[in-house]
Structures are given as C-alpha cells and as structure tokens.
Design a protein around this motif. Structure first.
Motif, mmCIF file in Angstrom:
data_model
loop_
_atom_site.group_PDB
_atom_site.id
_atom_site.type_symbol
_atom_site.label_atom_id
_atom_site.label_comp_id
_atom_site.label_asym_id
_atom_site.label_seq_id
_atom_site.Cartn_x
_atom_site.Cartn_y
_atom_site.Cartn_z
ATOM 1 N N UNK A 145 -17.286 4.373 -3.125
ATOM 2 C CA UNK A 145 -17.258 4.413 -4.589
ATOM 3 C C UNK A 145 -18.664 4.679 -5.124
ATOM 4 N N UNK A 146 -19.673 4.074 -4.503
ATOM 5 C CA UNK A 146 -21.060 4.259 -4.919
ATOM 6 C C UNK A 146 -21.522 5.693 -4.669
ATOM 7 N N UNK A 147 -21.243 6.210 -3.471
ATOM 8 C CA UNK A 147 -21.780 7.520 -3.072
ATOM 9 C C UNK A 147 -20.955 8.689 -3.608
ATOM 10 N N UNK A 148 -19.632 8.558 -3.582
ATOM 11 C CA UNK A 148 -18.752 9.669 -3.955
ATOM 12 C C UNK A 148 -18.300 9.552 -5.405
ATOM 13 N N UNK A 149 -18.135 8.309 -5.871
ATOM 14 C CA UNK A 149 -17.651 8.081 -7.232
ATOM 15 C C UNK A 149 -16.206 7.657 -7.292
ATOM 16 N N UNK A 150 -15.440 7.908 -6.202
ATOM 17 C CA UNK A 150 -14.036 7.496 -6.195
ATOM 18 C C UNK A 150 -13.588 7.213 -4.774
ATOM 19 N N UNK A 151 -12.621 6.318 -4.655
ATOM 20 C CA UNK A 151 -11.961 6.047 -3.380
ATOM 21 C C UNK A 151 -10.569 5.543 -3.711
ATOM 22 N N UNK A 152 -9.569 6.146 -3.084
ATOM 23 C CA UNK A 152 -8.182 5.729 -3.297
ATOM 24 C C UNK A 152 -7.716 5.032 -2.028
ATOM 25 N N UNK A 153 -7.439 3.733 -2.143
ATOM 26 C CA UNK A 153 -7.063 2.932 -0.974
ATOM 27 C C UNK A 153 -5.886 2.032 -1.314
ATOM 28 N N UNK A 154 -5.408 1.258 -0.329
ATOM 29 C CA UNK A 154 -4.316 0.324 -0.534
ATOM 30 C C UNK A 154 -4.830 -1.069 -0.856
ATOM 31 N N UNK A 155 -3.925 -1.901 -1.361
ATOM 32 C CA UNK A 155 -4.270 -3.282 -1.684
ATOM 33 C C UNK A 155 -4.609 -4.042 -0.411
ATOM 34 N N UNK A 156 -5.722 -4.765 -0.414
ATOM 35 C CA UNK A 156 -6.083 -5.583 0.741
ATOM 36 C C UNK A 156 -5.423 -6.955 0.627
ATOM 37 N N UNK A 157 -5.409 -7.668 1.727
ATOM 38 C CA UNK A 157 -4.775 -9.002 1.743
ATOM 39 C C UNK A 157 -5.510 -9.973 0.829
ATOM 40 N N UNK A 158 -6.783 -9.685 0.540
ATOM 41 C CA UNK A 158 -7.595 -10.612 -0.250
ATOM 42 C C UNK A 158 -7.470 -10.396 -1.754
ATOM 43 N N UNK A 159 -6.843 -9.284 -2.172
ATOM 44 C CA UNK A 159 -6.710 -9.020 -3.603
ATOM 45 C C UNK A 159 -5.368 -9.546 -4.117
ATOM 46 N N UNK A 160 -5.436 -10.463 -5.072
ATOM 47 C CA UNK A 160 -4.238 -11.015 -5.745
ATOM 48 C C UNK A 160 -3.136 -11.421 -4.763
ATOM 49 N N UNK A 161 -3.422 -12.308 -3.797
ATOM 50 C CA UNK A 161 -2.380 -12.703 -2.843
ATOM 51 C C UNK A 161 -1.191 -13.409 -3.499
ATOM 52 N N UNK A 162 -1.398 -14.068 -4.643
ATOM 53 C CA UNK A 162 -0.274 -14.716 -5.334
ATOM 54 C C UNK A 162 0.766 -13.685 -5.744
#
Length: 438
Positions: A145-162
């Motif tokens: 994101x820093x170098x290219x400006x964008x990155x499209x990825x999937x949700x990680x286990x640590x993001x909003x687990x609820x």
C-alpha cells in the motif's frame, strides 16, 4: 455487575434500546466464546425482528471493529480510501478502481471477499492470476500500500473476528437480511482497515440481492449514516444491476476485461460510467479533488497515460503474480477448452435479461461455489455479453459461453439464450447511477 447475555437478548426481543456498553460486552463475549452459539443466534433473531436505531448500529459496528486488529495508516501521509459493493454479475469495478485512485495520489487498502450466491467475488477473480497471494503478511500488505498505493487482499483472521462468528450464525438462522446486521458486518471490516473515507456501491435490480427500490435505499441510508456516525466520511451510489455490468462474467474473463479497461478499450460503456463515478466520488471524499468534474478529469488522465495500468501491474507482481502479467496475460490466464456462441433467437432489440440467472449460469459451469469449500474453475464463464438496447439479427452472437467441455457449453448456451428478451422496439435507456446518498 456482570453482563447477563439473556437480559440483552430479552430487551432487544421486546423492542428495547441497548446501551453501547451492553452491545460492546455482548460482542466481547461472542469473540472470546463466553457467549454460546444459541445466545448469538437468539440475539441475531431478536435484532432481525426488532431492528436497531442508528446509535445502536454504530455501537455494534464499532464493537465488532474493535474485536480484533485495527490498521493504522497515519504514517503514510496520504488519504486512505476504499469502496465496497453489495455484489452483482460482471461487477469487476474494484479491479480497475483501486489502481486508478492510487495513481491519483490516494492509498487504497482494499479488503475484498469471495463470491456470494450468484455474485462473483473479487478474490476469486484475482486468484485467476498465477501466484497472486490474497492473504499476505500484515507487513507485506502495508509495504505494498505504501509503495504501490493499492493492494486488494482478503480478510485476515485478525480483522473483525466477531463478524465471522455472527455471520456464520446468521447464515444458518435466516437472519442474513437484517439491515442492522448487514450494516455492522460490512462496516466493521471496512473500519478495521483504518479508512478515512469510504464509498459504497449499493446495487439495485434483478441481478442484485435487493430488487425493491425502497429496501435498497433503506440499506444504503443505514450504511451511510452508521459509517459517518462511526467517524468515516462515507457516501453511497445506488447503481443499476438489471444487466451484467461488464461484458464478461467469470473469473479469468473478468480479469481480461479489467486489462482491456485499463488499456482504454471500454470507454463509453456502462462499466466505464460506474468506474469513473466511483473514482470521482473517492477522490473528492479524500480531498484530492475539489469536485466530481475535476476528479473525473484526473481519473481519465491516469487511465489514458497508462499510470493506472502500471499500478495494477506492480500490485500483481508485489503480491506474487508474474512481473509481465499485464503485457502477456494470454500466457498466464488459463482458457476454457470449449467456447460456443449464444445466438439471438430473432431479429430485434435486446430489451431485458434475467441477470441473476446469468450469474447462476456461471456457477453451473463451475465458475462459482455452491458450498464454501468448493473449488472453482477460473477458466469458465460468459464473454461478449451485448448490452441491453443493442439491435441484433437472428443467429448473431449475443454472448459466448466458455466451458470445460462442449457438452456443458451447449447446455448453458441454450439456457443463456432463453434469459434474454428481444423485441421490435428499442427499450428506453436506464441510468446506471440511480441516485447518490451522503
């Protein structure tokens, strides 16, 4: 005094308003497992029946956001923006939008999903590209994101687990269509990604999950109000999904379409109008452009100069794809062995299509899932989809079916032909951007 989950459930069941602290404690219990599956299901059903007001929905969204890791992009020194779509057929907007907006100076950390029901998933499309890693380490995600400006990825286990736990329960308890729960589910993940502004694409029509204009506006308004209430500048465009958005539906075929778009070959199409509308919306929200007209000029400039294609190419390579993917896609994208045309069954104008069933045709070919653990065939799908309003003659191709074998191709060809209505009069054109909510 400790929270009694059954008291929270009872009050919501009876139509009461929950305090933010009660909601936060309930979400904490969902996350750490101290609240049972039955209690989560009862809470979902109570919310489905009684609803939530804006304050409750903001509290639920923030609690679910804070149930796991939240990303901080403050060191970037650039506005952090994103877009979310409620899903449709041939909707590959994110693939082009992220690099266009990044090339204009914003940071776009895009957390995307897989296909859901008849709709295609951005992650499934990107996995058509050999080596593309949809789940990089958090460190690599930040670097790209820093170098290219964008990155499209999937949700990680640590993001909003609820959200993962609540969504799984909603899926098996007929509570998926609760507006407060949809709102909190979408926004908790987006807010956990550390956004400063967000633009929402809420689909309306026979190829979307919502076909009623009133219900669509209720959801769009809920999303906009709650996101703004949670501190993220947000607007929504309601867009038409009564026909496929791109002229292709299927994973590798939509990547092909994306590259054609970034080469400037889709100017003037419905897809072009939607991508540019969202690029303008995001650039104004980010403070990069003063107004929509200036923003669209900026977006077209990076498209025509090749700067957007260059960002897409770098993103693909940094996430494990081939360095020369955008110049030699035919070497890397797998092609279906069988391709057959879908002939028009009479002379006239294409007036309507059953868009949802076109999405289901892609699934029937193996290009989507009927179970979460199912493997998909990235090669298959539909291409050359002619837009509604096109004049055709009998026998002329209105689409092409790409399949694993000719037998499958011919079965789906006949189904697809039956999904289009052809009449003597040209239909009135529909606006692709129906309305805007702020």
């Amino acid at each position: 005094m400790a929270l009694l989950p059954q008291e929270v459930i009872r009050r919501k069941r009876d139509g009461g308003q929950l305090e933010a602290a009660e909601i936060a404690a309930f979400v904490e219990g969902m996350t750490d497992g101290s609240i049972s599956e039955g209690q989560v299901a009862a809470f979902a059903m109570a919310t489905w029946f009684s609803g939530m007001n804006r304050d409750e929905c903001v509290a639920l969204t923030l609690a679910m956001r804070d149930s796991g890791e939240t990303l901080d992009w403050s060191a970037l020194g650039r506005p952090v923006v994103d877009k979310h779509s409620t899903g449709g057929v041939g909707d590959n907007v994110s693939l082009m939008l992220a690099p266009i907006v990044a090339a204009c100076g914003a940071a776009v950390p895009m957390i995307s999903g897989r296909g859901l029901g008849h709709t295609g998933g951005t992650l499934d499309k990107l996995e058509s590209i050999p080596g593309y890693d949809i789940q990089p380490s958090p460190e690599l995600f930040r670097q790209i994101v820093d170098e290219v400006g964008c990155a499209i990825i999937g949700q990680t286990a640590d993001l909003a687990p609820a959200d993962k736990r609540l969504y799984a329960v909603r899926d098996v308890t007929a509570t998926v269509d609760s507006v407060p729960l949809i709102t909190a589910s979408i926004l908790s993940k987006k807010l956990a990604a550390g956004l400063q502004s967000l633009v929402l694409d809420v689909k309306l029509g026979n190829g979307s999950f919502l076909t009623d204009p009133g219900e669509t506006e209720i959801l769009a308004r809920s999303l906009v109000d709650v996101a703004n209430g949670a501190g993220v500048r947000t607007s929504a465009l309601i867009t038409d999904m009564n026909e496929p958005l791109a002229d292709a539906a299927g994973n590798a075929l939509e990547i092909d379409n994306c590259l054609a778009f970034l080469r400037g070959e889709k100017a003037g199409t419905r897809l072009d109008r939607v991508v540019m509308a969202f690029a303008a919306e995001m650039l104004v929200a980010a403070g990069i452009s003063a107004d929509q007209a200036e923003a669209e000029v900026m977006a077209r400039r990076v498209l025509e100069s090749g700067a957007a294609m260059e960002r897409f190419s770098r993103m693909v390579h940094r996430l494990g794809g081939p360095a020369d993917f955008v110049v030699r896609p035919d070497i890397y994208l797998k092609r279906a062995p069988a391709m057959v045309p879908v002939p028009a069954n009479r002379d006239g104008y294409l007036t309507a299509c059953e868009t949802r069933e076109l999405g289901m045709a892609v699934i029937a070919l193996g290009g989507g899932r009927t179970r979460p653990d199912e493997r998909i065939d990235h090669r298959v799908g539909l291409s050359g989809l002619k837009p509604l309003g096109t004049q055709v003659v009998k026998g002329e191709p209105i689409a092409f079916v790409h399949a694993a074998d000719r037998q499958h191709a011919e079965v789906v060809r006949d189904k697809v032909a039956a999904l289009y209505a052809i009449a003597d009069e040209r239909p009135e054109p529909r606006p692709v951007v129906v309305s805007r909510l702020t």
